[in-house]
Design an enzyme around this catalytic site. Structure first.
Site, PDB file in Angstrom:
ATOM      1  N   CYS A   1       5.523   1.294   3.308  1.00 50.12           N
ATOM      2  CA  CYS A   1       6.598   0.872   2.861  1.00 50.12           C
ATOM      3  C   CYS A   1       7.801   0.872   3.649  1.00 50.12           C
ATOM      4  CB  CYS A   1       7.133   1.852   1.436  1.00 50.12           C
ATOM      5  SG  CYS A   1       6.955   3.538   2.299  1.00 50.12           S
TER       6      CYS A   1
ATOM      7  N   GLU B   1      10.315   6.575  -5.041  1.00 45.09           N
ATOM      8  CA  GLU B   1      10.106   6.339  -3.496  1.00 45.09           C
ATOM      9  C   GLU B   1       9.479   4.788  -3.615  1.00 45.09           C
ATOM     10  OE1 GLU B   1       9.324   4.889  -0.499  1.00 45.09           O
ATOM     11  OE2 GLU B   1       7.703   6.256  -0.154  1.00 45.09           O
TER      12      GLU B   1
HETATM   13  C1  UN1 Z   1       4.815   4.745   2.819  1.00 46.47           C
HETATM   14  O1  UN1 Z   1       4.460   3.892   3.315  1.00 46.47           O
HETATM   15  O2  UN1 Z   1       4.733   4.959   1.728  1.00 46.47           O
HETATM   16  O3  UN1 Z   1       7.425   6.684   7.746  1.00 46.47           O
HETATM   17  C2  UN1 Z   1       5.320   6.167   3.564  1.00 46.47           C
HETATM   18  C3  UN1 Z   1       6.192   6.159   7.945  1.00 46.47           C
HETATM   19  C4  UN1 Z   1       5.303   7.095   7.016  1.00 46.47           C
HETATM   20  C5  UN1 Z   1       5.320   7.138   5.691  1.00 46.47           C
HETATM   21  C6  UN1 Z   1       5.270   6.003   4.902  1.00 46.47           C
HETATM   22  N1  UN1 Z   1       5.943   8.509   7.669  1.00 46.47           N
HETATM   23  O4  UN1 Z   1       5.907   5.049   8.059  1.00 46.47           O
END
Ligand code: UN1
Length: 504
Positions: free
Chosen positions: A295, A261
């Protein structure tokens, strides 16, 4: 900008939360806990040595032997207990997330809620690890598939979701019958110690094997050890594309499994029919929330030429009033960046964008505070999707591009190396469906009339291309944590061969 707490106040707050959770911090000089709120050191910590890491992996592999034959609903009991402890200590863990990752209170609490949610999901899952029965071509035969536990899962996680990403992997891996060895970010050791300790408490209460979960508090050399160890069946890694490029071939070389990821470069298309007020709210949360350090953060806005000026002007107005500062203070919406280096990367990206003809229309300055790296979230209008726009800079920069036709918007949208999250604001149903269709958004997440960030745990989370292809969290993401066995059972007295082959 609001006044900041002192480092001593942050240290006291962290210490109080750790005490309530019941963690003893292994004090030493190998690593240190720090807070981006003041940019200063909180505690010195003792790291896990390479030898201890090797031993921890061995212990987890041993615990797996018992756990894999524990009935899945009993494994679910352990995860239920973890969820209950997380509820009890929600505020304490959120305090530590704010201290170490700099998240505002509401988002820190949201991160713990995400952990509670995945525990509940995993408890239900513990009675739903379904295989299929398949029509056999042979008389008197049954063809089926069974899902079995996989082994030790190595979890590598990043600073920005220091606890939730671990919980998505761990809650699911545990009900799947796996053991977990966790190498968290060096930037968030206290959150890791606290989360791991809550699981240790749950393991003790549930009477599960103690070594089912092991925490490696160490640098990247120990991370590499986890990646290379053949006793680790699956390496689930969250972080930069650069990190993924190192991890994937190493795991592949030993025929292990990876779940990646990695970076995103998420975009929102704003169509001329969009409800601009709705779009405005969705964009600001996705682009400036978490100080641009998700992310899933919105990094590119692809707006129809007819509404671009109006939308950008309204966005710039909101950006000008965003409360930046102490993430513990009520009303703050933008906390600090994690390090000075992150602020430098933001400045460098803005310089490059301007060299490419970009115009900063809001924010972009680093605030003059001692300590923490506080920046104004920036909006930059770009004449085209140049190199810097196609890269992920982990900071709050929103690049704005304009389009004339829907085809052009989709082409711009997909013309980046990453493929995590995406969205469209439109009231035109055909356009919305085309965005979600096979030749629309090429991302793992595609939304309509909401932003790119803040996914619920019930869906599978992850993305395509340089995002790495992995899926974590809900839906059937659990399958990555198990091995599939295909079973052909002959309950007749005749040995029939498949494909009508005759022999003997
Ligand atoms: C991340 O930034 O690694 O959808 C995860 C989202 C959160 C998870 C982010 N539920 O922004």
């Amino acid at each position: 900008m609001t006044d900041l707490p002192t480092t001593q106040q942050l240290r006291d707050r962290a210490r109080a939360a750790l005490d309530r959770i019941g963690v003893t911090v292994p004090e030493g000089d190998d690593l240190h806990a720090r807070s981006p709120i003041t940019g200063e050191r909180l505690f010195g910590l003792r790291a896990t040595t390479a030898e201890q890491a090797g031993q921890a992996i061995g212990e987890a592999a041993e615990a797996f032997r018992t756990w894999r034959v524990t009935p899945p609903p009993a494994r679910g009991d352990l995860v239920r207990t973890l969820g209950e402890l997380l509820r009890t200590h929600k505020s304490d863990l959120a305090d530590l997330i704010t201290v170490e990752a700099g998240k505002i209170r509401s988002e820190a609490l949201g991160e713990v809620q995400e952990m509670i949610d995945i525990c509940e999901f995993a408890v239900g899952l513990s009675r739903q690890l379904y295989g299929r029965t398949i029509a056999s071509e042979r008389p008197g035969h049954r063809l089926a598939e069974t899902w079995h536990p996989l082994g030790v899962v190595g979890v590598i996680s990043a600073f920005n979701f220091p606890a939730a990403v671990w919980s998505w992997n761990t809650a699911v891996a545990l009900v799947c019958g796996d053991a977990v060895v966790w190498k968290p970010s060096e930037l968030t050791p206290l959150v890791s110690l606290a989360s791991s300790h809550l699981l240790d408490r749950a393991i003790e209460q549930a009477g599960a094997p103690r070594e089912l979960h092991r925490l490696l508090l160490a640098g990247s050399d120990v991370g590499a050890q986890l990646v290379d160890d053949p006793r680790v069946a699956l390496v689930s890694a969250t972080g930069s594309t650069r990190m993924g490029r190192e991890v994937a071939p190493r795991v592949a070389a030993r025929f292990g499994r990876v779940l990646l990821e990695l970076g995103g470069n998420n975009a929102t298309v704003v169509a001329p029919s969009a409800d601009l007020e709705l779009a405005l709210q969705g964009i600001v949360f996705a682009a400036a929330g978490t100080a641009g350090q998700r992310c899933t953060t919105l990094r590119r806005l692809i707006v129809h030429r007819d509404v671009a000026d109006q939308l950008v002007e309204r966005l710039a107005g909101v950006y000008g009033r965003l409360p930046i500062g102490d993430p513990f203070a009520e009303g703050t919406l933008v906390g600090p960046l994690i390090t000075d280096a992150a602020a430098d990367a933001m400045t460098a990206a803005l310089d490059r964008a301007q060299a490419d003809g970009g115009k900063i229309v809001a924010g972009g300055r680093r605030l003059d505070t001692a300590g923490g790296a506080y920046v104004e979230p920036a909006i930059v209008r770009m004449p085209r999707q140049s190199g810097v726009v196609r890269e992920e800079t982990f900071a709050p920069i929103l690049y704005v591009l304009t389009y004339d036709t829907f085809e052009e918007a989709v082409a711009l949208h997909n013309d980046v190396p990453q493929g995590l999250s995406s969205s469209i604001f439109t009231r035109d149903q055909q356009e919305a469906e085309r965005f979600l269709a096979a030749d629309g958004s090429d991302c793992g997440i595609a939304n309509v009339n909401i932003g790119t960030s803040g996914a619920e745990i019930g869906g599978a989370f992850g993305g395509e291309k340089e995002t790495g292809g992995g899926r974590e969290s809900g839906s059937d993401a659990w399958r990555a944590y198990m091995r599939r066995a295909t079973n052909t059972v002959n309950y007749s007295s005749t040995l029939a061969l498949a494909q009508n082959v005759s022999f003997l």
